[in-house]
Every structure is written in C-alpha cells, then in structure tokens.
Write a protein that holds these residues in place. Structure first.
Motif, PDB file in Angstrom:
ATOM      1  N   LEU A  24       0.811  -1.209   0.000  1.00  0.00           N
ATOM      2  CA  LEU A  24       0.000   0.000   0.000  1.00  0.00           C
ATOM      3  C   LEU A  24       0.850   1.266   0.000  1.00  0.00           C
ATOM      4  O   LEU A  24       1.959   1.298   0.550  1.00  0.00           O
ATOM      5  N   ASP A  25       0.315   2.328  -0.606  1.00  0.00           N
ATOM      6  CA  ASP A  25       0.960   3.637  -0.597  1.00  0.00           C
ATOM      7  C   ASP A  25       0.938   4.211   0.813  1.00  0.00           C
ATOM      8  O   ASP A  25      -0.061   4.104   1.545  1.00  0.00           O
ATOM      9  N   GLY A  26       2.023   4.848   1.242  1.00  0.00           N
ATOM     10  CA  GLY A  26       2.079   5.549   2.515  1.00  0.00           C
ATOM     11  C   GLY A  26       2.068   4.649   3.720  1.00  0.00           C
ATOM     12  O   GLY A  26       1.810   5.129   4.838  1.00  0.00           O
ATOM     13  N   LYS A  27       2.334   3.363   3.538  1.00  0.00           N
ATOM     14  CA  LYS A  27       2.329   2.419   4.648  1.00  0.00           C
ATOM     15  C   LYS A  27       3.645   1.641   4.695  1.00  0.00           C
ATOM     16  O   LYS A  27       4.294   1.434   3.663  1.00  0.00           O
ATOM     17  N   VAL A  28       3.981   1.216   5.924  1.00  0.00           N
ATOM     18  CA  VAL A  28       5.112   0.307   6.101  1.00  0.00           C
ATOM     19  C   VAL A  28       4.542  -1.096   6.178  1.00  0.00           C
ATOM     20  O   VAL A  28       3.716  -1.401   7.064  1.00  0.00           O
ATOM     21  N   THR A  29       4.939  -1.936   5.254  1.00  0.00           N
ATOM     22  CA  THR A  29       4.478  -3.321   5.205  1.00  0.00           C
ATOM     23  C   THR A  29       5.615  -4.231   5.639  1.00  0.00           C
ATOM     24  O   THR A  29       6.750  -4.092   5.149  1.00  0.00           O
ATOM     25  N   ALA A  30       5.338  -5.156   6.545  1.00  0.00           N
ATOM     26  CA  ALA A  30       6.352  -6.089   7.030  1.00  0.00           C
ATOM     27  C   ALA A  30       6.003  -7.499   6.599  1.00  0.00           C
ATOM     28  O   ALA A  30       4.820  -7.876   6.546  1.00  0.00           O
ATOM     29  N   ILE A  31       7.039  -8.283   6.303  1.00  0.00           N
ATOM     30  CA  ILE A  31       6.884  -9.702   6.005  1.00  0.00           C
ATOM     31  C   ILE A  31       7.648 -10.468   7.062  1.00  0.00           C
ATOM     32  O   ILE A  31       8.847 -10.240   7.276  1.00  0.00           O
ATOM     33  N   ILE A  32       6.953 -11.375   7.739  1.00  0.00           N
ATOM     34  CA  ILE A  32       7.606 -12.143   8.791  1.00  0.00           C
ATOM     35  C   ILE A  32       7.459 -13.627   8.486  1.00  0.00           C
ATOM     36  O   ILE A  32       6.631 -14.047   7.667  1.00  0.00           O
ATOM     37  N   GLY A  33       8.276 -14.416   9.151  1.00  0.00           N
ATOM     38  CA  GLY A  33       8.233 -15.859   8.969  1.00  0.00           C
ATOM     39  C   GLY A  33       9.528 -16.462   9.464  1.00  0.00           C
ATOM     40  O   GLY A  33      10.520 -15.754   9.720  1.00  0.00           O
ATOM     41  N   GLU A  34       9.548 -17.765   9.576  1.00  0.00           N
ATOM     42  CA  GLU A  34      10.753 -18.442  10.043  1.00  0.00           C
ATOM     43  C   GLU A  34      11.861 -18.342   8.998  1.00  0.00           C
ATOM     44  O   GLU A  34      11.620 -18.095   7.813  1.00  0.00           O
ATOM     45  N   SER A  35      13.107 -18.558   9.432  1.00  0.00           N
ATOM     46  CA  SER A  35      14.247 -18.573   8.500  1.00  0.00           C
ATOM     47  C   SER A  35      14.031 -19.659   7.453  1.00  0.00           C
ATOM     48  O   SER A  35      13.626 -20.785   7.783  1.00  0.00           O
ATOM     49  N   GLY A  36      14.261 -19.302   6.204  1.00  0.00           N
ATOM     50  CA  GLY A  36      14.080 -20.265   5.122  1.00  0.00           C
ATOM     51  C   GLY A  36      12.666 -20.397   4.642  1.00  0.00           C
ATOM     52  O   GLY A  36      12.350 -21.264   3.823  1.00  0.00           O
ATOM     53  N   SER A  37      11.795 -19.507   5.127  1.00  0.00           N
ATOM     54  CA  SER A  37      10.389 -19.611   4.723  1.00  0.00           C
ATOM     55  C   SER A  37      10.108 -18.935   3.386  1.00  0.00           C
ATOM     56  O   SER A  37       9.024 -19.101   2.820  1.00  0.00           O
ATOM     57  N   LYS A 178       9.368   4.822   8.641  1.00  0.00           N
ATOM     58  CA  LYS A 178       8.023   5.329   8.929  1.00  0.00           C
ATOM     59  C   LYS A 178       7.858   6.747   8.397  1.00  0.00           C
ATOM     60  O   LYS A 178       6.780   7.107   7.878  1.00  0.00           O
ATOM     61  N   ARG A 179       8.903   7.553   8.517  1.00  0.00           N
ATOM     62  CA  ARG A 179       8.831   8.925   7.983  1.00  0.00           C
ATOM     63  C   ARG A 179       8.675   8.893   6.462  1.00  0.00           C
ATOM     64  O   ARG A 179       7.883   9.668   5.903  1.00  0.00           O
ATOM     65  N   MET A 180       9.427   8.005   5.805  1.00  0.00           N
ATOM     66  CA  MET A 180       9.341   7.901   4.346  1.00  0.00           C
ATOM     67  C   MET A 180       7.939   7.495   3.915  1.00  0.00           C
ATOM     68  O   MET A 180       7.433   7.974   2.882  1.00  0.00           O
ATOM     69  N   ALA A 181       7.328   6.611   4.677  1.00  0.00           N
ATOM     70  CA  ALA A 181       5.984   6.150   4.317  1.00  0.00           C
ATOM     71  C   ALA A 181       4.925   7.172   4.693  1.00  0.00           C
ATOM     72  O   ALA A 181       4.112   7.590   3.858  1.00  0.00           O
ATOM     73  N   HIS A 182       4.908   7.594   5.967  1.00  0.00           N
ATOM     74  CA  HIS A 182       3.806   8.425   6.469  1.00  0.00           C
ATOM     75  C   HIS A 182       3.886   9.874   6.008  1.00  0.00           C
ATOM     76  O   HIS A 182       2.845  10.509   5.783  1.00  0.00           O
ATOM     77  N   GLU A 183       5.113  10.415   5.892  1.00  0.00           N
ATOM     78  CA  GLU A 183       5.249  11.823   5.493  1.00  0.00           C
ATOM     79  C   GLU A 183       5.444  11.987   3.990  1.00  0.00           C
ATOM     80  O   GLU A 183       4.943  12.949   3.395  1.00  0.00           O
ATOM     81  N   ASP A 184       6.201  11.059   3.389  1.00  0.00           N
ATOM     82  CA  ASP A 184       6.529  11.214   1.963  1.00  0.00           C
ATOM     83  C   ASP A 184       5.636  10.367   1.065  1.00  0.00           C
ATOM     84  O   ASP A 184       5.744  10.437  -0.168  1.00  0.00           O
ATOM     85  N   GLY A 185       4.767   9.545   1.670  1.00  0.00           N
ATOM     86  CA  GLY A 185       3.809   8.772   0.880  1.00  0.00           C
ATOM     87  C   GLY A 185       4.399   7.607   0.116  1.00  0.00           C
ATOM     88  O   GLY A 185       3.787   7.109  -0.839  1.00  0.00           O
ATOM     89  N   LYS A 186       5.559   7.148   0.496  1.00  0.00           N
ATOM     90  CA  LYS A 186       6.192   6.042  -0.226  1.00  0.00           C
ATOM     91  C   LYS A 186       5.671   4.703   0.273  1.00  0.00           C
ATOM     92  O   LYS A 186       5.192   4.575   1.399  1.00  0.00           O
ATOM     93  N   LYS A 187       5.766   3.710  -0.594  1.00  0.00           N
ATOM     94  CA  LYS A 187       5.466   2.338  -0.197  1.00  0.00           C
ATOM     95  C   LYS A 187       6.744   1.744   0.381  1.00  0.00           C
ATOM     96  O   LYS A 187       7.781   1.728  -0.295  1.00  0.00           O
TER      97      LYS A 187
END
Length: 693
Positions: A24-37, A178-187
């Motif tokens: 999404l635009d303007g949001k920080v997206t995280a991907i989590i999972g075990e090592s090797g996933s 977070k600044r890049m996403a929330h203030e600058d609108g970056k994905k």
C-alpha cells in the motif's frame, strides 16, 4: 498500490504456494516468517529482481515479467533497495554512492542535495567523502538509505535492514522508514525477524504453511485512488561519461595490486611486440640482403692474367662475337649485356697519349663548381667512372635521395659526398669528361718475375664530354662490384651508354692513329632465368672458353629461404607463447576481479542496469585498462628497442608508430577476450541469489 498474485516459491521444497501480496501507498508493510520460509525471495519478487511465474500489477499497470527493459526502468526510477549488509559500493565514497544512484535514475544531485539526504537519515556530522569502511554499521545502513533517497523511489524494499544493528540503531532505521511512508507517501516493505521492528509496521504479512497471510492492517485496505501511471516513460539512458567515470572511480580499489598487474601485463606485451618486431626486422634485413646478393646476375670476364682482380682496366682479352653468340645461346640464360666503362683515365687513341686527368663541373641552381681529377697515388680526386646499370637490377629501389628527374643518371653515395652534393632539391647537373672506348690495342704484360708474359687488350679511347641531370643518389651499400675503378661512380642507363658508345665509335674509330683492332668487350653481364640456374649458368659459361672467369654474389636461395622461414617461425612462436601467457594472465585477473565483485554487480543489477549496460560498464573498465597497458607497454617497448639497438650499435628496429600499434592490438586482444568471458559470467549471476547469501 502494487499487487502480486499467483506467487509460487520452490527450492528443495515448496515454500509458498499460490500466494498474493499487496503493498500500500504511505504504509510500512512487514513480512515475517521463520528462516528459510521465503521472506527474502518474496521481497525480491516485489522488487523485480527475482524471476518466476506470477502476475504483478504496478500502480495499476500489468507488468511483463519477461521484459528486461521495462523491469530495468522500474528498478532504476521507482524502486530503492536496502539490503542486510547495506547497498553501498566499498570502492566509492558516500558522496559517490549517492551520485551513482542518482545517475542511474537519471536525476541530478548537488552537494547541497547530498547533505540534505544525509541530514534526513540523521548523518549530519559525517564527512560525505568518507568511505563505507570508515563508518559504523548503523551509519553505513543510514548512508545506504540516503543513496536510495537520491533515486526518489515510489517503492522502498528493505531485507533484514536491522539484523546486524543494536537496539538504538534499529529504532532509528525504523523511524526513517516510517517517515518515508507516512510523510513522503512512499510504499515501504521490509522483511525482518525483529519483533520490535515489525510490530511498528502498518501492515504485516506472515508466511505460514506455504501461504501468505495478512495478520495486521486489514483496515488499511479500503479502496485507494489509482496512482498516476508513469511506467511508460522512457528509461533514462546512461551515457558513456557515466561508464568511464564509474570505471575511473572503481579503479581506485586495490590500486597497488592493479598497478603491479598492469606493469606485468605491459612488460609481457612489450616483450611480445619487441620479439615480433625484431624478428620481422631481421627477416626484412635478410630478404633485402638476399635481394642484393642472391640475384640472377653473373659477371663473365675473359681473363688471361692470373691476378686477384676480376675486372681491371688493361689486363683482359676481348670476347669474340662468336663467343658472345654462344653465351646468348645457353638455355639457362635470360638476357646478356656487354659490359664496358667510361673512365676518367685511359689512353687517347686519336692523339696517341695517355690520359690521367679529367674534369667535372657541378651546376647547382645556376652555381658552378669545378673539380679536377688526376689519377695518382694518394690523390684525393684520383679517378671516377661511368658504368651501365640494367633493367633487371632495379637500381631505382636503391635511391636514397631522388630528384624530379625521371630515371636517368645516378651517383654513388661516395661520389656525391666527394662532390659536396647533399641533396637534389635544387636540381643538379654535371658536365664530365671521360674516355669512351674506340678500338683495342693488343700487347703483352709481364706478371711477376717468373710467371711469364700474358697477352692483353688495351682500350684506345676518345676523350668525350657529357652533360646530364642527376636523377638520384644511391644508398651507401650500393657499391661498384664489377671493377677496380673505385667507388666514385656515375650509373647510367645501359641503353644510353650503348647508344653513345656506338655513336662515338662510328664517328671516331677511323681516326685512331695506332695499330688497332675492332673494339669488343672483355666482359659481359649475364642474367639467368632463375635463381636456381645461376650455378648451372656459370658452369656452361666456363665451358665456352678456358679463360672465362665468372663471378656471382648468388647464394643458395633454398637454404636462405629455409633459414628465413625458421627465424620467422621462431619469432612468431615466441610471440604466440608470450601472447598466450598474457591472455591467460588477463583472463585470471578479470575472472578473479569479477568473482570478487559479485555483490557490487548484484547491486548494480538490482538498481536497474540491464545486461547491455553491464556489458558497457565492464567494457569501459577494460578500455581504460587497455589505454594504460598500451601506454605502459609502449614506453617499455621503446626502452627495450633502444637498448637492443644500442647493444648492436645499429638501428635494427625503429621505435615508431607500428610498434605502438602492435602493442595496442595485443592489448585489445588480451583484454577484450577475457572481458567477454567475464561478461558472460556476470550475466549468469542472479542478484537475488547473491544478495540473499
């Protein structure tokens, strides 16, 4: 908004099956999972640096994942990458890394812009001319973020950006995202194991049971306004200046080692070039020597007096016309010419007196200089002669200084020097007096105290004046090899001398006051049909008259050619061996260099460089290397050539442009072939594999 669907990731086993991901635009997206996933691979698919079969909608535009140009354009201008070990090139300073990222994206940055980017990531106090190795881990990662800011990307991808950082630096890095996403609108999308980091993300995806599951941020998935489609804009073209500048800067890495290898390669190329040039020069010298002495020419003399001199003024008998016919009838003979000389001294048959003096007037551009010759022992101006040259001899090839006069009369180098004729630019004419044979006087000659009397013919002559323009001065090595008349020689066309001889004899032979007989030459110049016929011709000539003596500077042509071929083969083999060593050496250097730059090349590919652009980049480095190798090898070649010439006390090889051209050619071959191998190797690298490891 970027949407990936139908994602399948499989290595030894299936990691993700038919997954989907929305960024999404303007949001920080995280991907989590075990090592090797499969977190990193999923991240690289989002960043267009990992292949596979899936669909990708980039801001509403469906991408052709097989279109390298389109994907390269997006990586250059729309996507910024932060990797676990940062994305800085060690050989470049912080400032240069930022400028490189901007150049790839087609944007210009000023020093003020660079300082603003560094301030943005909290690096207000560092020197932008610092190198990555001079920074701490946290500073390196922030500087890496500053480099992607210069690209002004829409999508920021970070793979384990805080894995090697302490808690304070990790928090600072996350605050920047977070600044890049929330203030600058970056994905912004990150993959991380750090719970404190991913819990700050707006959206979290977990890889569990081969599925990609949204576990946080459902509320953000309300319909978003469509983004402006700028994908179709042309990709920025990297100019040659970019490649050359990059090559110059990257060459600073391992500078001492590079210079040592450059010196070794230059020395090897110089040695190869010099060996080849000296071999070539020696062969040329031998061929010239053979052309001079191993010819078809035989000098035949009817010699009755047992002296060492082959042809003298008075010590030979005339050759009868019937014998001349027998000479011409030999099957191995091509052409036959009577040999005669117009000398400065002789016997005047009309006035019945000896002639020991002659005069020459040299006219240079209207200025006259008189020279009196007098035949006497020890006299500087003692004698000269005019002798014929024949078409088969190619005397014009032996001219050192020529004039505008076509063909005609030539002077020996010794004679020109004696007459103070340095060049022929102003035009030179000579007036000479010489003795032209009219008839023969038969007499006897005593040889030694007990060798007896021998019959000889003496020329009775007419003192005649000639005037002519000088067509050229011959090479110093072209000397009178026919008689003992000395080195002061005028070479005249045979046809001219024969016509003048006939005309003088017709006009004055009847005025000879002494008892005489008809004039016939005592020598002939005989040309065999082939080199191999020379010895046969000499044997047949000797069989005509027991008094006939022959002289030839012919040598065994087959043996000479065999020797020359052996020398040429040896020089060529030596040059090939050295060249092969150079090629192997350069191949090792380039391959080691490429293998040591895997991470750098992966970064360049991740930042959008296409295969063609990487080829240009490597070629720019190679051409730069060729330039310096050629320059160094040229200098070494000149030193070697001058040293060898000095050792032989003779200029065997001239240190000219041909040597530099050979060095350049060898350098191009020895560098470009390994470069092509290197490029093939480079294009086999998969950035995601290298960066993941």
């Amino acid at each position: 908004m970027h949407i990936l669907k139908g994602i399948n990731i499989k290595f030894d086993s299936t990691l993700i099956e038919n997954g989907s991901l929305t960024i999404l635009d303007g949001k920080v997206t995280a991907i989590i999972g075990e090592s090797g996933s499969g977190k990193s691979t999923l991240l690289y698919k989002a960043g267009l640096i990992s292949g596979g079969q899936h669909s990708y909608s980039f801001d509403g535009t469906s991408l052709d994942l097989d279109n390298d140009e389109q994907l390269s354009h997006l990586r250059k201008t729309k996507i910024g990458y932060i990797f676990q070990d940062n994305n800085l090139i060690d050989a470049l300073s912080v400032k240069e890394n930022i400028r490189l990222a901007a150049a790839i994206a087609g944007t210009d940055v000023t020093d003020r812009d660079i300082r603003n980017y560094l301030n943005y990531v909290g690096l207000r106090s560092i020197n932008e001319d610092s190198y990555p190795r001079q920074l701490s881990g946290g500073e390196q990662q922030r500087a890496a973020i500053a480099t992607i800011l210069a690209k002004e990307p829409d999508l920021v991808i970070a793979d384990e950006p805080t894995s090697s950082l302490d808690e304070g630096n990790s928090a600072a890095i996350m605050a920047i995202f977070k600044r890049m996403a929330h203030e600058d609108g970056k994905k912004v999308i990150i993959a991380t194991h750090n719970e404190k980091i991913y819990n700050q993300a707006d959206v979290i995806y977990a890889i569990e049971g081969k599925k990609i599951t949204l576990i946080k941020g459902h509320e953000h998935f309300s319909p978003q306004p469509p983004a402006k489609d700028e994908i179709s804009k042309p990709s920025p073209k990297l100019k040659m200046a970019f490649y050359l500048e990059y090559a110059r800067r990257i060459a600073r890495k391992s500078r001492v080692q590079r210079r040592i290898m450059l010196a070794l390669c230059a020395a090897a190329i110089a040695f190869s070039s010099v060996v080849y040039n000296f071999g070539d020069a020696f062969i040329a010298r031998q061929q010239q020597f053979m052309n001079t002495i191993s010819d078809r020419e035989v000098l035949l003399v009817n010699m009755t007096v047992p002296l060492n001199v082959v042809l003298d003024v008075d010590e030979n008998m005339a050759i009868a016309p019937t014998e001349a016919e027998a000479i011409a009838a030999i099957s191995n003979v091509d052409t036959v010419y009577p040999y005669f000389e117009f000398r400065s001294a002789g016997y005047d048959g009309i006035n019945d007196t000896g002639v020991s003096a002659a005069r020459i007037t040299v006219n240079i551009d209207g200025q006259h200089q008189e020279y009196e010759f007098f035949e006497a022992e020890g006299h500087r101006l003692d004698k000269f002669c005019m002798i014929p040259y024949f078409p088969e001899q190619g005397i014009e090839k032996r001219v050192k200084y020529g004039s505008a006069v076509e063909g005609g009369y030539y002077l020996s180098a010794q004679f020109a020097n004696l007459l103070n004729i340095d060049d022929l630019e102003q035009g030179v004419r000579l007036q000479v007096t010489v003795c032209v044979p009219l008839a023969l006087y038969e007499t006897s000659m005593q040889v030694g105290d007990d060798e007896g009397m021998y019959t000889i013919d003496i020329d009775l002559s007419k003192v005649t004046e000639f005037e002519f323009a000088v067509a050229g001065i011959l090479d110093e090595r072209f000397i009178n090899r026919y008689s003992n008349s000395g080195g002061n020689v005028i070479y005249a066309p045979y046809a001219d001398m024969a016509a003048k001889l006939e005309r003088i004899q017709a006009a004055y032979a009847a005025e000879v006051v002494m008892d005489s007989k008809e004039w016939n030459p005592s020598a002939y110049i005989v040309f065999s049909k082939h080199y191999s016929d020379v010895n046969i011709t000499r044997d047949k000539l000797a069989s005509i008259n027991p008094n006939f003596r022959t002289a030839s500077e012919y040598q065994d042509v087959d043996a000479m050619n065999s020797m020359i071929a052996g020398i040429k083969s040896g020089a060529f083999t030596a040059a090939i061996i050295v060249l092969t060593v150079i090629l192997l050496l350069m191949a090792i250097i380039h391959m080691n260099s490429v293998l040591g730059r895997k991470y750098e090349i992966a970064l360049l590919k991740a930042n959008g460089l296409t295969r063609r652009e990487l080829f240009k980049l490597i070629m720019a480095e190679s051409l730069r290397y060729v330039f310096w190798v050629s320059l160094a090898s040229g200098f070494i070649s000149m030193v070697l050539i001058n040293a060898v010439n000095f050792g032989f006390n003779e200029t065997l090889v001239k240190a000219g442009p041909n040597v530099l051209a050979i060095n350049l050619l060898v350098a191009l071959i020895s560098v470009c072939i390994p470069t092509l191998i290197s490029v093939i190797t480079i294009n086999k690298y998969r950035p995601d594999t290298i960066l993941r490891n």
